[in-house]
Write a protein that holds these residues in place. Structure first.
Motif, short mmCIF file in Angstrom:
data_model
loop_
_atom_site.label_atom_id
_atom_site.label_comp_id
_atom_site.label_asym_id
_atom_site.label_seq_id
_atom_site.Cartn_x
_atom_site.Cartn_y
_atom_site.Cartn_z
N TRP A 15 -13.49 -53.20 29.00
CA TRP A 15 -13.13 -54.44 29.67
C TRP A 15 -12.34 -55.41 28.80
O TRP A 15 -11.47 -56.13 29.32
CB TRP A 15 -14.37 -55.12 30.28
N PRO A 16 -12.55 -55.50 27.46
CA PRO A 16 -11.69 -56.41 26.68
C PRO A 16 -10.22 -56.00 26.73
O PRO A 16 -9.34 -56.85 26.89
CB PRO A 16 -12.26 -56.30 25.26
N ALA A 17 -9.96 -54.68 26.60
CA ALA A 17 -8.58 -54.20 26.67
C ALA A 17 -8.03 -54.39 28.07
O ALA A 17 -6.85 -54.74 28.25
CB ALA A 17 -8.52 -52.73 26.28
N ARG A 18 -8.86 -54.16 29.09
CA ARG A 18 -8.42 -54.33 30.47
C ARG A 18 -8.05 -55.78 30.75
O ARG A 18 -6.97 -56.08 31.29
CB ARG A 18 -9.52 -53.87 31.43
N ASN A 19 -8.92 -56.69 30.34
CA ASN A 19 -8.65 -58.11 30.59
C ASN A 19 -7.43 -58.60 29.83
O ASN A 19 -6.64 -59.41 30.34
CB ASN A 19 -9.88 -58.95 30.20
N TYR A 20 -7.25 -58.10 28.61
CA TYR A 20 -6.11 -58.54 27.80
C TYR A 20 -4.81 -58.04 28.41
O TYR A 20 -3.81 -58.78 28.48
CB TYR A 20 -6.26 -58.04 26.37
N LEU A 21 -4.80 -56.77 28.87
CA LEU A 21 -3.60 -56.24 29.49
C LEU A 21 -3.29 -56.99 30.79
O LEU A 21 -2.12 -57.31 31.06
CB LEU A 21 -3.78 -54.75 29.77
N LEU B 157 1.54 -44.99 30.85
CA LEU B 157 0.37 -44.63 30.05
C LEU B 157 0.13 -45.76 29.05
O LEU B 157 1.00 -46.06 28.23
CB LEU B 157 0.59 -43.31 29.33
N ALA B 158 -1.02 -46.40 29.14
CA ALA B 158 -1.39 -47.49 28.23
C ALA B 158 -2.58 -47.01 27.41
O ALA B 158 -3.72 -47.04 27.86
CB ALA B 158 -1.75 -48.75 29.02
N THR B 159 -2.33 -46.54 26.20
CA THR B 159 -3.33 -45.78 25.47
C THR B 159 -3.20 -45.95 23.97
O THR B 159 -2.17 -46.44 23.47
CB THR B 159 -3.19 -44.28 25.83
N LEU C 178 2.86 -46.92 26.66
CA LEU C 178 2.51 -48.17 26.00
C LEU C 178 1.35 -47.93 25.05
O LEU C 178 0.26 -47.56 25.48
CB LEU C 178 2.13 -49.21 27.06
N LEU C 179 1.58 -48.15 23.76
CA LEU C 179 0.55 -47.89 22.76
C LEU C 179 -0.26 -49.15 22.44
O LEU C 179 0.29 -50.25 22.35
CB LEU C 179 1.18 -47.35 21.47
N LYS C 180 -1.56 -48.96 22.28
CA LYS C 180 -2.42 -50.04 21.82
C LYS C 180 -2.22 -50.24 20.32
O LYS C 180 -1.89 -49.27 19.61
CB LYS C 180 -3.90 -49.72 22.09
N PRO C 181 -2.38 -51.44 19.79
CA PRO C 181 -2.72 -52.68 20.49
C PRO C 181 -1.52 -53.23 21.26
O PRO C 181 -0.39 -53.21 20.75
CB PRO C 181 -3.14 -53.62 19.36
N PHE C 182 -1.76 -53.71 22.47
CA PHE C 182 -0.70 -54.25 23.30
C PHE C 182 -0.19 -55.56 22.72
O PHE C 182 -0.93 -56.32 22.12
CB PHE C 182 -1.21 -54.50 24.73
N THR C 183 1.10 -55.80 22.93
CA THR C 183 1.69 -57.07 22.52
C THR C 183 2.45 -57.67 23.70
O THR C 183 2.89 -56.94 24.61
CB THR C 183 2.67 -56.92 21.34
N GLU C 184 2.62 -58.95 23.68
CA GLU C 184 3.35 -59.64 24.75
C GLU C 184 4.77 -59.11 24.86
O GLU C 184 5.28 -58.86 25.96
CB GLU C 184 3.36 -61.14 24.46
N GLU C 185 5.42 -58.91 23.71
CA GLU C 185 6.81 -58.45 23.70
C GLU C 185 6.94 -57.05 24.29
O GLU C 185 7.85 -56.77 25.07
CB GLU C 185 7.37 -58.47 22.27
N GLU D 115 6.35 -56.98 28.13
CA GLU D 115 7.50 -57.52 28.86
C GLU D 115 8.67 -56.54 28.81
O GLU D 115 9.38 -56.36 29.80
CB GLU D 115 7.92 -58.87 28.29
N GLN D 116 8.87 -55.90 27.66
CA GLN D 116 9.93 -54.90 27.55
C GLN D 116 9.71 -53.77 28.54
O GLN D 116 10.64 -53.29 29.20
CB GLN D 116 9.97 -54.34 26.12
N CYS D 117 8.47 -53.33 28.65
CA CYS D 117 8.12 -52.27 29.59
C CYS D 117 8.44 -52.67 31.02
O CYS D 117 9.07 -51.92 31.77
CB CYS D 117 6.64 -51.93 29.45
N LEU D 118 8.05 -53.87 31.41
CA LEU D 118 8.28 -54.34 32.78
C LEU D 118 9.76 -54.50 33.08
O LEU D 118 10.22 -54.19 34.19
CB LEU D 118 7.53 -55.64 33.02
N ARG D 119 10.52 -54.96 32.12
CA ARG D 119 11.96 -55.11 32.32
C ARG D 119 12.62 -53.73 32.48
O ARG D 119 13.55 -53.56 33.28
CB ARG D 119 12.58 -55.87 31.15
N ARG D 120 12.14 -52.77 31.73
CA ARG D 120 12.66 -51.41 31.85
C ARG D 120 12.36 -50.85 33.24
O ARG D 120 13.21 -50.21 33.88
CB ARG D 120 12.04 -50.53 30.77
N LEU D 121 11.15 -51.09 33.72
CA LEU D 121 10.79 -50.63 35.06
C LEU D 121 11.62 -51.35 36.12
O LEU D 121 12.02 -50.75 37.13
CB LEU D 121 9.31 -50.86 35.32
#
Length: 267
Positions: A22-28, A97-99, A117-124, A127-133
């Motif tokens: 849940w910490p990783a889920r909430n942060y993502l 894949l967020a792993t 998407l590799l952990k630890p996730f970052t804001e940058e 956002e890069q992932c979403l822009r690519r999608l």
């Protein structure tokens, strides 16, 4: 934020997050919502819950993108299993894949995953992932329509191709190429996205190849290996591409070709 297509609203993906911690889920979820490019419509901890959420409406949610971890504690299935069983659905969402595991990247991209998407996730990175999608979504037409033309890349130029000009699509080294009489060009779409857009117009003959069956000129068997030639002509000056056919698809490809042809005595 720079708007890629006119308004922020057109870019807001409806996202399902599948993460057992849940910490990783909430942060993502926080990073996705904070980007203003996504709206998280669900966050679950298992593949089973994800399958329920991805059922057709009204039983399930309307989802554009699934961010899914690979290893989910207490679950017999992995995130890759969820992706694998969704490949036959022409209306399937995009998958990321967020792993924390790097060693599944090749298998993931073979299955048509849109980003890794590799952990630890970052804001940058999120956002890069979403822009690519978002860039990919602008190239994929709604399922109720047929794409008029295909846009590909040649260096810094865009190349526009008619559907009937395409010989084959190839995935290699995380890149997708389109083979045509005019040359080979790069695409921004995965094979799964292309297959979903064009439906029966293309035939999957190998996990890395989609071909236009109308341009298949030759079927060759050599021992346990099968190949087809896709292109123009059958003589020494033929032009095209030689495509491998996977063993599990070889018989189906042969039957498909013979079903629409005559002249061969079948035994």
């Amino acid at each position: 934020m720079t708007d890629l297509s006119g308004t922020v609203d057109t870019l807001r993906f409806r996202v399902l997050v599948v993460e057992d911690e849940w910490p990783a889920r909430n942060y993502l979820v926080e990073l996705l919502e904070g980007s203003r490019l996504a709206e998280v419509v669900g966050a679950v901890a298992s593949v089973g819950e994800a399958r329920q959420a991805l059922q057709p409406a009204p039983a399930g949610l309307e989802v554009d993108v699934v961010f899914v971890d690979i290893a989910l504690e207490g679950d017999d299935e992995t995130g890759l299993d969820l992706v694998r069983t969704s490949t036959r659905n022409p209306r399937r969402p995009m998958f990321v894949l967020a792993t924390a595991f790097k060693d599944h990247a090749i298998e993931a991209f073979d299955l048509g995953v849109d980003d890794y998407l590799l952990k630890p996730f970052t804001e940058e990175r999120v956002e890069q992932c979403l822009r690519r999608l978002a860039a990919r979504r602008r190239l994929v037409v709604p399922q109720s329509q047929s794409p008029l033309r295909i846009v590909a890349r040649r260096g810094r130029s865009l190349v526009f191709l008619e559907q009937n000009e395409v010989w084959a699509f190839e995935a290699a080294d995380r890149l997708t190429s389109v083979h045509t009489p005019h040359g080979t060009f790069d695409l921004d779409l995965s094979l799964s996205a292309i297959e979903a857009s064009f439906g029966r117009a293309l035939t999957r003959v190998h996990r890395n190849w989609l071909v236009n069956a109308a341009h298949i000129k030759e079927l060759e068997r050599d021992g346990g290996e099968t190949r087809i030639f896709v292109g123009v002509g059958i003589g020494p000056e033929r032009r095209g591409v030689s495509v491998p056919v996977s063993r599990e698809r070889a018989q189906a490809v042969r039957e498909m070709l013979l079903a629409s042809a005559t002249g061969l005595r079948r035994i």
